[in-house]
Design a protein around this motif. Structure first.
Motif, PDB file in Angstrom:
ATOM      1  N   MET A 179       0.824  -1.201   0.000  1.00  0.00           N
ATOM      2  CA  MET A 179       0.000   0.000   0.000  1.00  0.00           C
ATOM      3  C   MET A 179       0.852   1.241   0.000  1.00  0.00           C
ATOM      4  O   MET A 179       0.781   2.107  -0.818  1.00  0.00           O
ATOM      5  N   ASP A 184       3.952  12.301   2.902  1.00  0.00           N
ATOM      6  CA  ASP A 184       3.230  12.184   4.159  1.00  0.00           C
ATOM      7  C   ASP A 184       3.542  10.835   4.787  1.00  0.00           C
ATOM      8  O   ASP A 184       2.884   9.846   4.514  1.00  0.00           O
ATOM      9  N   GLU A 239       3.312   9.887   7.940  1.00  0.00           N
ATOM     10  CA  GLU A 239       2.256   9.440   8.833  1.00  0.00           C
ATOM     11  C   GLU A 239       1.112   8.847   8.028  1.00  0.00           C
ATOM     12  O   GLU A 239       0.518   7.847   8.410  1.00  0.00           O
ATOM     13  N   GLY A 240       0.818   9.486   6.908  1.00  0.00           N
ATOM     14  CA  GLY A 240      -0.278   9.016   6.056  1.00  0.00           C
ATOM     15  C   GLY A 240      -0.019   7.625   5.538  1.00  0.00           C
ATOM     16  O   GLY A 240      -0.899   6.767   5.582  1.00  0.00           O
ATOM     17  N   SER A 241       1.212   7.378   5.035  1.00  0.00           N
ATOM     18  CA  SER A 241       1.430   6.047   4.476  1.00  0.00           C
ATOM     19  C   SER A 241       1.486   5.010   5.583  1.00  0.00           C
ATOM     20  O   SER A 241       1.068   3.876   5.398  1.00  0.00           O
ATOM     21  N   LYS A 242       1.956   5.434   6.756  1.00  0.00           N
ATOM     22  CA  LYS A 242       1.939   4.471   7.868  1.00  0.00           C
ATOM     23  C   LYS A 242       0.503   4.164   8.286  1.00  0.00           C
ATOM     24  O   LYS A 242       0.157   3.005   8.549  1.00  0.00           O
ATOM     25  N   LEU A 243      -0.339   5.188   8.293  1.00  0.00           N
ATOM     26  CA  LEU A 243      -1.747   4.962   8.612  1.00  0.00           C
ATOM     27  C   LEU A 243      -2.362   4.000   7.599  1.00  0.00           C
ATOM     28  O   LEU A 243      -3.097   3.084   7.956  1.00  0.00           O
ATOM     29  N   GLY A 244      -2.008   4.225   6.321  1.00  0.00           N
ATOM     30  CA  GLY A 244      -2.508   3.316   5.289  1.00  0.00           C
ATOM     31  C   GLY A 244      -2.097   1.888   5.569  1.00  0.00           C
ATOM     32  O   GLY A 244      -2.903   0.960   5.467  1.00  0.00           O
ATOM     33  N   TRP A 288      -1.314   0.562   8.437  1.00  0.00           N
ATOM     34  CA  TRP A 288      -2.045   0.045   9.602  1.00  0.00           C
ATOM     35  C   TRP A 288      -3.452  -0.387   9.217  1.00  0.00           C
ATOM     36  O   TRP A 288      -3.926  -1.439   9.636  1.00  0.00           O
ATOM     37  N   LEU A 289      -4.105   0.442   8.418  1.00  0.00           N
ATOM     38  CA  LEU A 289      -5.467   0.084   8.017  1.00  0.00           C
ATOM     39  C   LEU A 289      -5.453  -1.227   7.235  1.00  0.00           C
ATOM     40  O   LEU A 289      -6.317  -2.086   7.405  1.00  0.00           O
ATOM     41  N   GLU A 329       9.760   0.842   7.421  1.00  0.00           N
ATOM     42  CA  GLU A 329       8.902   0.644   8.594  1.00  0.00           C
ATOM     43  C   GLU A 329       7.662  -0.143   8.224  1.00  0.00           C
ATOM     44  O   GLU A 329       7.231  -1.040   8.947  1.00  0.00           O
ATOM     45  N   LEU A 382       6.254  -3.504   9.590  1.00  0.00           N
ATOM     46  CA  LEU A 382       4.925  -3.692  10.171  1.00  0.00           C
ATOM     47  C   LEU A 382       4.258  -4.924   9.586  1.00  0.00           C
ATOM     48  O   LEU A 382       3.671  -5.734  10.301  1.00  0.00           O
TER      49      LEU A 382
END
Lengths: 208, 97, 542, 300
Positions: free
Chosen positions: A1, A16, A18-23, A25-26, A184, A188
């Motif tokens: 992703m 971004d 944080e944005g790609s990490k949020l992606g 995680w989702l 990262e 994950l």
């Protein structure tokens, strides 16, 4: 992703992390629910066929299971450490740790191959006459065993691909100490693979 | 974009990972060890309890939830809560049939 | 009336090439099917989805003709079984579930929060490809293998495992469609979290965006469950793994649990964005702020959350335990409350407005009316005793068509009439649009209301043939379907024609105040020359 | 239209009415307000809108009042349901077996029937079994319905309070002839019921083979008059040569006694070309198989 982060969109200068990490995680949440559904199937059938599940589990090799558990846990630690290494600008160590992770992942698959092979050898595969003769409960156990560990092995392969992909980028200095989110994210994903195994292991190998 | 705060980068020291790794290995040894003792119905509970501790360690340290944006920690908590509720509700059916 | 509206638009700033005309590194069709611009992807979805919708609706009309009279009318039983299955799969998985998010969510959501695109534009394109692949697999399943799939869109085991028809392939198609839905949800969640314009705090997000946010969570947390369940069905068919077949000790009721763990929340994937669109249309045409912004936001989130735990109300007759029935029925009634709150707030928003009666508002009113009927009949079948009688009858068919067609469908077409000028920079013929709406609304009620009657009389659903006592309601239904279809055709004719010949639309034909109306119609490639700074809530009319 | 035909009708219909009345009131009031506001406050009459952002009292009111109403609805619905699970001790038991695409009913004394025959005013517990896929046992007139799950017997009970004949439908999709899976429940006076129960009066003087074919639902897929259903017709079947698929290989076979009997007990072994391999195996005594085949021979 995460490999399609906003970075490339329209050539806007905007990254971004944080944005790609949020992606990521989702995406991990969807994976958790994917396996979650299978764990529901597992719990219901185990609840209905407790004795058969116990009997069937005796056929699994606890030693191989334990070895594979250790392999995954160690590989999880190495990939996590490779992030620290990259953050500390130690590219060489980071790559070494990723290679170790990959080697461990590969040995996990090799173990899995021999383990499955032994099951086939003993006629414990779906459709085999021997398995059919053991009754519904044991059948359910082995169907779920093959399906869930198979799906997990598929995730191991995908995770390895992901790690190889970011490793190449680290080698080419496309990922560096101030731009490591993709590493990262690969980490994950790999931890997710570990996390699922942490539950698969006692549920399949340790019923006695 | 509205809240692009560049937080300080947290670098987890190797020693933390080594400690967590050691803990995970110990816990694995415990679960395997426990199966030798026959605890009956409790053995599932013990196995799942230990697995959950291991999972929590992985989530907090390996997956950086402890140091990252607290949003992620919150979301993970919600997701696991929802999933647990789904299992619980499914089992309302099976336990009361 | 339309003339005054058009002239009242704000003075046009200098027109820049829109997203429809933009130059990319690809030319012609490639610039579309390789587009990463959220508005172009919205168009891709729109065209593929309307194609599917028309096919699905045509099959619906054929089903109705077959049911016009008892006995065989135009097709044999197995063809009919294949048709209602295909109708369900197309309409559910390819129209109402992705509908509003993929088309209007993609088009206006980034603009509404002041972003230039979604967070992962290429994943966005990938979602569309997955949608197309899924669609192609489902359609192909009709022509290859051992006959068109039957058994309905629910794939209930063990029938879906035993049927000789080509069910595995259709299930695979649905798997891809589910994956597409997951990626869309993921993309929107990250976009809404990360890409809001400065000043666009959580309490200033337009309600349509809020509804997409709630929807995104359901897509992410529920869709994987059906994905893997359908894979289990496929494995069970191909490799004879007995997951759900009682012949192998499987539990068919477990399949239903897993199926509805997804498919009930999926109903909220269908209806929440529809509610969001209605929450945009009503303030604009009443020219006043929405009544109870926070209540509507809270109810969206509550519906998404509580809606996750009510799946068992599809299973009162399945053989589930009585305790579980009690629990599910109880939670089901609780989830009715937030839906009611929304309706009350919408009606209150009309109070003391300055109401401009235009096609989008008419669709919104139709939505509220049909949604109320759908909701009230939902209360009837949420109660265990009545559901025992009404489950698996045409009452259920009527109920969910009132919700997903009367609800989501009307909202979809309302949203289409609302944002059409923004999408294409053209106006449609208002008078024609009103007539089409009238036909649509009339035909809809004539088609679906008699199903409640036939259902209470006891006519089971998925019946190719029925006893003579159900003749009259079925005949009326069938006649309604013709009006409905005529309305749809007229609406599409009007919109297609206006695409080229309609009057040029101003930037803000309806005097809306959300961000999409502050930019030109159709928008430019990156929406905003300069990212706006938001200073106030979403519905501040002067 | 089915007033008072079973014990549950009143409870179910009253709960239904309760919800419908409340819903209708709300629907009419809300629709009226909606239409009234649209005309009363249309642009021409009310050029300037009032910007009302909300009202906490109203929000609380229209959360709490519907909340109470829906809880009442829940309770009525539940209360009308509980009697359906409380089978009286003295209920007579009938076993209903569903298979594609017919019901058959078995009584205590071994009597089999393709219709459900019950005495009036007597609690009847119907134990529901399915042999192949999900079916559902649905008597609209009695307000009872229950899925029939293979391998997981279910039940319904009712006490019919009016003589007559009422429909039984299969309500869960079960394949090609789902909509033809219909039979009747006959509610008889006690004396008529006893006569039926003890004799074979209603069955008439059918050949034994035909009765067996009916009881086992054979004729829902195989016609006796040459018409094309899901399986090959019985008419003219015996003694002819048929193309069949055995283990994936096509071959020709003569329909003799042995073939016909095997086709009943192990239908998947030789499947006639052009027909789907969906028939379930039947376990029947040899004598029954013989009578069935004897009857098929008579269908020239």
């Amino acid at each position: 992703m995460s490999d399609h982060s906003a970075t490339q969109s329209h050539g806007l200068v905007h990254r971004d992390d944080e944005g790609s990490k949020l992606g990521m995680w989702l995406f991990i949440f969807t994976e958790i629910l994917l396996f979650g559904a299978l764990f529901i199937v597992y719990s219901v059938y185990r609840f209905k066929n407790q004795d058969a599940f116990h009997a069937a589990a005796l056929n699994l090799d606890t030693v191989i299971g334990t070895v594979n558990t250790v392999i995954l846990i160690v590989s999880s630690a190495t990939i996590a450490m490779s992030i620290s290494a990259l953050q500390q600008k130690n590219k060489k160590l980071a790559i070494t740790l990723m290679v170790i992770t990959l080697v461990l992942a590969f040995s996990f698959l090799v173990n899995k191959y021999f383990e499955w092979g032994a099951k086939f050898h003993h006629g414990l595969y779906p459709g085999a006459e021997h398995l059919m003769s053991l009754g519904h409960g044991q059948n359910q156990f082995f169907f779920l065993y093959f399906f869930m560990t198979g799906l997990h092995a598929f995730h191991v392969i995908v995770g390895m691909g992901f790690i190889i992909f970011v490793m190449r980028q680290v080698m080419r200095d496309e990922l560096t100490y101030n731009n490591y989110t993709r590493l990262e994210n690969a980490g994950l994903y790999w931890h997710l693979v570990d996390l699922i195994w942490i539950y698969l292991f006692p549920l399949f190998y340790l019923i006695h | 974009m509205s809240h692009d705060t560049h937080e300080e980068v947290h670098i987890t020291p190797y020693s933390t990972y080594i400690i967590i790794l050691a803990l995970l290995l110990v816990l694995t040894a415990i679960t395997v060890g426990v199966t030798v003792i026959h605890l009956g119905t409790f053995s599932v509970a013990v196995a799942l309890f230990v697995a959950t501790i291991k999972g929590t360690l992985v989530l907090l340290y390996f997956m950086h939830l402890k140091f990252d944006n607290k949003l992620f920690l919150g979301l993970v908590a919600i997701v696991f809560a929802v999933y647990t509720a789904v299992i619980a509700i499914t089992f309302i059916d099976y336990l009361s049939r | 009336m339309s003339e005054t509206v058009l002239k009242a638009g704000s003075a046009e700033p200098q027109y820049q090439p829109s997203y429809l005309e933009m130059e990319t590194k690809h030319k012609g069709i490639l610039s579309w099917i390789l587009a990463t611009d959220h508005k172009r992807i919205a168009q891709l979805y729109f065209f593929s989805m309307m194609t599917m919708f028309l096919i699905g609706a045509l099959i619906g009309v054929l089903i109705r003709i077959e049911l016009m009279a008892p006995g065989r009318t135009i097709m044999d039983a197995q063809t009919y079984n294949g048709f209602f299955t295909l109708h369900g799969i197309i309409m559910i998985f390819m129209f109402v579930i992705p509908g509003l998010p993929a088309v209007f969510g993609n088009f206006v959501m980034p603009i509404m929060i002041g972003a230039k695109d979604v967070a992962f534009p290429r994943v966005n394109l990938l979602s569309w490809y997955l949608y197309v692949i899924g669609g192609i697999i489902v359609l192909t399943s009709q022509f290859v293998g051992s006959g068109p799939p039957d058994g309905g869109w629910t794939f209930y085991a063990p029938y879906s495992v035993k049927s000789a028809a080509n069910i595995g392939m259709a299930a695979m198609g649905a798997f891809f469609l589910g994956f597409s839905s997951i990626l869309t949800g993921l993309n929107f969640l990250v976009t809404i979290h990360r890409m809001r314009a400065p000043g666009m705090s959580w309490d200033r997000i337009p309600l349509f965006v809020w509804s997409l946010y709630a929807t995104g969570w359901i897509q992410i947390l529920a869709t994987p469950v059906i994905g893997i369940t359908l894979v289990l069905i496929v494995f069970e068919r191909v490799f004879q793994l007995g997951f759900f077949d009682p012949a192998f000790g499987g539990d068919p009721i477990l399949y239903q649990h897993l199926f509805w763990i997804y498919s009930h929340p999926a109903v909220y994937v269908m209806i929440l964005p529809a509610m969001g669109a209605i929450s945009e249309i009503i303030p604009t045409f009443a020219q006043r702020t929405i009544f109870g912004y926070k209540a509507i936001v809270a109810s969206s989130l509550l519906i998404a959350f509580v809606g996750y735990f009510v799946w068992g109300h599809h299973m009162y007759t399945s053989g589930m335990s009585d305790t579980a029935k009690w629990v599910f029925s109880f939670i089901t009634f609780l989830v009715a409350i937030p839906s009611a709150i929304k309706v009350f707030n919408w009606v209150a928003t009309l109070y003391k407005g300055s109401i401009n009666i235009q096609p989008p508002l008419l669709y919104a009113v139709a939505f509220m009316f049909t949604f109320m009927i759908g909701g009230f009949t939902g209360l009837i079948i949420g109660a265990v005793a009545q559901d025992i009688h009404l489950h698996d009858t045409t009452f259920i068919v009527g109920h969910f068509h009132y919700i997903v067609f009367g609800g989501t469908g009307f909202a979809f077409f309302g949203a289409l009439h609302y944002w059409y000028p923004k999408m294409y920079g053209r106006m449609y013929n208002i008078k024609l649009a009103n007539i089409a709406w009238g036909l649509f609304f009339f035909g809809f009620n004539v088609l679906y209301f008699p199903m409640f009657v036939a259902g209470y009389m006891g006519m089971p659903r998925r019946y190719f043939d029925y006893l003579p006592e159900f003749y009259i309601p079925n005949l009326i239904s069938t006649m309604g379907s013709w009006f409905l279809y005529a309305g749809i055709i007229l609406m599409i004719y009007n919109l297609v024609k206006s695409r080229k010949t309609g009057a040029i639309a101003p930037a803000n034909p309806w005097h809306g105040v959300t961000l999409e109306w502050s930019i030109q119609s159709p928008p430019t490639y990156e929406n905003f020359d300069e990212i706006p700074v938001v200073k106030d809530g979403p519905y501040k009319f002067k | 239209m089915f007033n008072g035909t079973s014990t549950f009708v009143e409870g179910v219909d009253n709960a239904f009415l309760f919800i419908v009345v409340i819903s209708l009131i709300l629907l009419i009031v809300l629709t009226f307000l909606m239409v009234y506001f649209i005309f009363r406050y249309r642009k021409e009459r009310n050029p300037v809108a009032s910007q009302i952002e909300g009202n906490v009292t109203l929000e609380v009111l229209w959360t709490v009042i519907p909340g109470i109403l829906v809880l009442m609805m829940f309770w009525y619905g539940w209360k009308a349901y509980t009697p359906m699970r409380e089978v009286p001790e003295d209920a007579m038991v009938v076993k209903a077996v569903a298979r594609m695409w017919a019901f058959s009913f078995e009584y205590d004394n071994g009597k089999k029937s393709d219709k459900l025959v019950v005495p009036i005013n007597k609690p009847v517990k119907v134990v529901l079994e399915a042999t192949d896929v999900l079916h559902a046992f649905y008597i609209p007139a009695f307000r009872v319905k229950q899925d029939m799950v293979p391998g997981n017997p279910q039940y319904v009970w009712f006490s019919a309070s009016k003589t007559g004949s009422y429909d039984i439908f299969c309500a869960e999709y079960c394949g090609t002839l789902h909509s033809a899976m219909i039979t009747k429940v006959e509610v008889l006076e006690e004396t008529d019921y006893q006569a039926w129960y003890e004799g074979s009066a209603l069955a008439g003087d059918e050949p034994v083979g035909l009765k067996l074919l009916k009881d086992n639902a054979c004729i829902s897929c195989h016609s006796t008059d040459g018409s094309q259903l899901v399986g090959p017709t019985f008419k003219g079947l015996f003694g002819k040569t048929h193309k069949v698929v055995s283990n994936g290989v096509e071959k020709e076979i003569v329909a003799d006694d042995a073939y016909l009997m095997k086709s009943i007990t192990d239908p998947a072994s030789d499947v006639v070309v052009g027909f789907p391999a969906i028939m379930q195996p039947y376990q029947l005594p040899d004598s029954s198989l013989k009578s069935m085949v004897e009857f098929i021979k008579t269908l020239k």
